[in-house]
Design a protein around this motif. Structure first.
Motif, PDB file in Angstrom:
ATOM      1  N   GLY A   4       0.827  -1.210   0.000  1.00  0.00           N
ATOM      2  CA  GLY A   4       0.000   0.000   0.000  1.00  0.00           C
ATOM      3  C   GLY A   4       0.856   1.253   0.000  1.00  0.00           C
ATOM      4  N   ALA A   5       1.921   1.233   0.788  1.00  0.00           N
ATOM      5  CA  ALA A   5       2.829   2.379   0.848  1.00  0.00           C
ATOM      6  C   ALA A   5       3.539   2.569  -0.491  1.00  0.00           C
ATOM      7  CB  ALA A   5       3.839   2.195   1.978  1.00  0.00           C
ATOM      8  N   ARG A   6       3.954   1.474  -1.096  1.00  0.00           N
ATOM      9  CA  ARG A   6       4.645   1.564  -2.393  1.00  0.00           C
ATOM     10  C   ARG A   6       3.703   2.101  -3.468  1.00  0.00           C
ATOM     11  NH1 ARG A   6       7.416  -2.952  -2.588  1.00  0.00           N
ATOM     12  NH2 ARG A   6       9.345  -1.884  -2.162  1.00  0.00           N
ATOM     13  N   ILE A   7       2.474   1.593  -3.475  1.00  0.00           N
ATOM     14  CA  ILE A   7       1.487   2.082  -4.437  1.00  0.00           C
ATOM     15  C   ILE A   7       1.235   3.566  -4.221  1.00  0.00           C
ATOM     16  CG2 ILE A   7      -0.955   1.969  -5.082  1.00  0.00           C
ATOM     17  CD1 ILE A   7      -0.748  -1.086  -4.544  1.00  0.00           C
ATOM     18  N   LEU A   8       1.047   3.955  -2.963  1.00  0.00           N
ATOM     19  CA  LEU A   8       0.808   5.366  -2.645  1.00  0.00           C
ATOM     20  C   LEU A   8       1.969   6.227  -3.110  1.00  0.00           C
ATOM     21  CD1 LEU A   8      -0.829   7.592  -1.254  1.00  0.00           C
ATOM     22  CD2 LEU A   8       0.279   6.943   0.901  1.00  0.00           C
ATOM     23  N   ARG A   9       3.182   5.796  -2.814  1.00  0.00           N
ATOM     24  CA  ARG A   9       4.354   6.575  -3.226  1.00  0.00           C
ATOM     25  C   ARG A   9       4.452   6.668  -4.740  1.00  0.00           C
ATOM     26  NH1 ARG A   9      10.011   3.993  -3.350  1.00  0.00           N
ATOM     27  NH2 ARG A   9       8.906   3.105  -5.121  1.00  0.00           N
ATOM     28  N   ASN A  10       4.322   5.540  -5.425  1.00  0.00           N
ATOM     29  CA  ASN A  10       4.518   5.528  -6.872  1.00  0.00           C
ATOM     30  C   ASN A  10       3.449   6.323  -7.616  1.00  0.00           C
ATOM     31  OD1 ASN A  10       6.758   3.960  -6.463  1.00  0.00           O
ATOM     32  ND2 ASN A  10       5.787   2.056  -7.084  1.00  0.00           N
ATOM     33  N   VAL A  11       2.189   6.109  -7.263  1.00  0.00           N
ATOM     34  CA  VAL A  11       1.116   6.829  -7.948  1.00  0.00           C
ATOM     35  C   VAL A  11       1.191   8.317  -7.634  1.00  0.00           C
ATOM     36  CG1 VAL A  11      -1.382   7.094  -8.165  1.00  0.00           C
ATOM     37  CG2 VAL A  11      -0.387   4.809  -8.067  1.00  0.00           C
ATOM     38  N   SER A  12       1.419   8.644  -6.369  1.00  0.00           N
ATOM     39  CA  SER A  12       1.512  10.060  -5.989  1.00  0.00           C
ATOM     40  C   SER A  12       2.674  10.737  -6.697  1.00  0.00           C
ATOM     41  CB  SER A  12       1.654  10.196  -4.470  1.00  0.00           C
ATOM     42  OG  SER A  12       0.499   9.741  -3.822  1.00  0.00           O
ATOM     43  N   ARG A  13       3.802  10.054  -6.778  1.00  0.00           N
ATOM     44  CA  ARG A  13       4.970  10.631  -7.458  1.00  0.00           C
ATOM     45  C   ARG A  13       4.661  10.888  -8.936  1.00  0.00           C
ATOM     46  NH1 ARG A  13       9.914   7.037  -6.823  1.00  0.00           N
ATOM     47  NH2 ARG A  13       8.597   5.671  -8.079  1.00  0.00           N
ATOM     48  N   ARG A  14       4.034   9.910  -9.608  1.00  0.00           N
ATOM     49  CA  ARG A  14       3.678  10.108 -11.028  1.00  0.00           C
ATOM     50  C   ARG A  14       2.731  11.289 -11.196  1.00  0.00           C
ATOM     51  NH1 ARG A  14       3.287   4.446 -11.163  1.00  0.00           N
ATOM     52  NH2 ARG A  14       1.018   4.571 -11.027  1.00  0.00           N
ATOM     53  N   LEU A  15       1.743  11.382 -10.313  1.00  0.00           N
ATOM     54  CA  LEU A  15       0.774  12.480 -10.438  1.00  0.00           C
ATOM     55  C   LEU A  15       1.425  13.830 -10.156  1.00  0.00           C
ATOM     56  CD1 LEU A  15      -2.292  10.604  -9.081  1.00  0.00           C
ATOM     57  CD2 LEU A  15      -2.258  11.900 -11.211  1.00  0.00           C
ATOM     58  N   VAL A  16       2.338  13.895  -9.208  1.00  0.00           N
ATOM     59  CA  VAL A  16       3.056  15.153  -8.950  1.00  0.00           C
ATOM     60  C   VAL A  16       3.841  15.559 -10.188  1.00  0.00           C
ATOM     61  CG1 VAL A  16       4.983  16.172  -7.645  1.00  0.00           C
ATOM     62  CG2 VAL A  16       3.146  14.963  -6.433  1.00  0.00           C
ATOM     63  N   ILE A  17       4.511  14.612 -10.814  1.00  0.00           N
ATOM     64  CA  ILE A  17       5.288  14.910 -12.023  1.00  0.00           C
ATOM     65  C   ILE A  17       4.358  15.365 -13.151  1.00  0.00           C
ATOM     66  CG2 ILE A  17       6.729  13.886 -13.828  1.00  0.00           C
ATOM     67  CD1 ILE A  17       7.975  12.145 -11.523  1.00  0.00           C
ATOM     68  N   GLU A  18       3.261  14.651 -13.344  1.00  0.00           N
ATOM     69  CA  GLU A  18       2.310  15.030 -14.400  1.00  0.00           C
ATOM     70  C   GLU A  18       1.745  16.428 -14.154  1.00  0.00           C
ATOM     71  OE1 GLU A  18      -0.507  11.812 -14.322  1.00  0.00           O
ATOM     72  OE2 GLU A  18       0.995  10.380 -15.026  1.00  0.00           O
ATOM     73  N   LEU A  19       1.378  16.718 -12.913  1.00  0.00           N
ATOM     74  CA  LEU A  19       0.825  18.043 -12.602  1.00  0.00           C
ATOM     75  C   LEU A  19       1.885  19.132 -12.762  1.00  0.00           C
ATOM     76  CD1 LEU A  19      -1.364  17.070  -9.535  1.00  0.00           C
ATOM     77  CD2 LEU A  19      -2.191  17.803 -11.789  1.00  0.00           C
ATOM     78  N   ALA A  20       3.135  18.821 -12.442  1.00  0.00           N
ATOM     79  CA  ALA A  20       4.212  19.800 -12.642  1.00  0.00           C
ATOM     80  C   ALA A  20       4.413  20.080 -14.137  1.00  0.00           C
ATOM     81  CB  ALA A  20       5.509  19.290 -12.014  1.00  0.00           C
ATOM     82  N   VAL A  21       4.359  19.050 -14.955  1.00  0.00           N
ATOM     83  CA  VAL A  21       4.499  19.241 -16.402  1.00  0.00           C
ATOM     84  C   VAL A  21       3.326  20.059 -16.941  1.00  0.00           C
ATOM     85  CG1 VAL A  21       4.524  18.049 -18.636  1.00  0.00           C
ATOM     86  CG2 VAL A  21       5.920  17.194 -16.754  1.00  0.00           C
ATOM     87  N   VAL A  22       2.129  19.785 -16.445  1.00  0.00           N
ATOM     88  CA  VAL A  22       0.945  20.542 -16.877  1.00  0.00           C
ATOM     89  C   VAL A  22       1.150  22.032 -16.628  1.00  0.00           C
ATOM     90  CG1 VAL A  22      -1.469  21.014 -16.276  1.00  0.00           C
ATOM     91  CG2 VAL A  22      -0.747  18.691 -16.739  1.00  0.00           C
ATOM     92  N   VAL A  23       1.613  22.389 -15.449  1.00  0.00           N
ATOM     93  CA  VAL A  23       1.777  23.815 -15.151  1.00  0.00           C
ATOM     94  C   VAL A  23       2.955  24.416 -15.914  1.00  0.00           C
ATOM     95  CG1 VAL A  23       3.243  23.787 -13.087  1.00  0.00           C
ATOM     96  CG2 VAL A  23       1.473  25.504 -13.326  1.00  0.00           C
ATOM     97  N   LEU A  24       3.994  23.631 -16.134  1.00  0.00           N
ATOM     98  CA  LEU A  24       5.118  24.147 -16.920  1.00  0.00           C
ATOM     99  C   LEU A  24       4.682  24.462 -18.353  1.00  0.00           C
ATOM    100  CD1 LEU A  24       8.032  21.867 -15.685  1.00  0.00           C
ATOM    101  CD2 LEU A  24       7.718  24.315 -15.240  1.00  0.00           C
TER     102      LEU A  24
END
Length: 146
Positions: A4-24
């Motif tokens: 659960g922790a690994r899933i949370l970390r991995n999905v959250s990390r991908r979404l943070v990166i995607e959202l950062a690219v969106v704003v860039l």
């Protein structure tokens, strides 16, 4: 818990990166037409590469947020479910406001809601990333003598 922790970390990390690219991508100085019909606005979006990629990655983030909610629903972990639902809600606000901006006459309220949704989603997923990392560390097997 480590899965659960690994899933949370991995999905959250991908979404943070995607959202950062969106704003860039949204940060490029582009004169999006204002007070034009929805057809002209959508036509501009599809002809402008950075705005189009902005929208596509936003749609990808929305899809990933939905999948995250579905995965956490079956996990029976309330914290994961709450975090994933909050993140999805804010991604939906940002995505919906972006769609409204293009379709509804390019009003500042839609831009403000898009920004608010994006910032809130980013905060939620950064928290998820940190909690996932902490959960993985806490569950890491300890070696005797250390």
């Amino acid at each position: 818990m480590i899965d659960g922790a690994r899933i949370l970390r991995n999905v959250s990390r991908r979404l943070v990166i995607e959202l950062a690219v969106v704003v860039l991508l949204a940060g490029f100085p582009i004169d999006f037409p204002r007070d034009v019909s929805a057809g002209r606005a959508w036509s501009f979006l599809f002809r402008h590469p950075s705005i189009l990629i902005h929208a596509v990655i936003g749609a990808l983030a929305l899809t990933e947020a939905v999948i995250f909610v579905v995965r956490t629903t079956s996990a029976r972990r309330p914290r994961l479910l709450i975090l994933s639902c909050l993140g999805l809600f804010f991604v939906l606000v940002a995505f919906g406001a972006g769609t409204e901006y293009v379709s509804g006459g390019q009003h500042d309220l839609a831009l403000n809601l898009m920004t608010l949704g994006w910032v809130a989603a980013l905060v939620v997923y950064i928290v998820g990333w940190v909690l996932g990392r902490r959960g993985m560390r806490a569950e890491r097997p300890r070696v005797a003598g250390q």
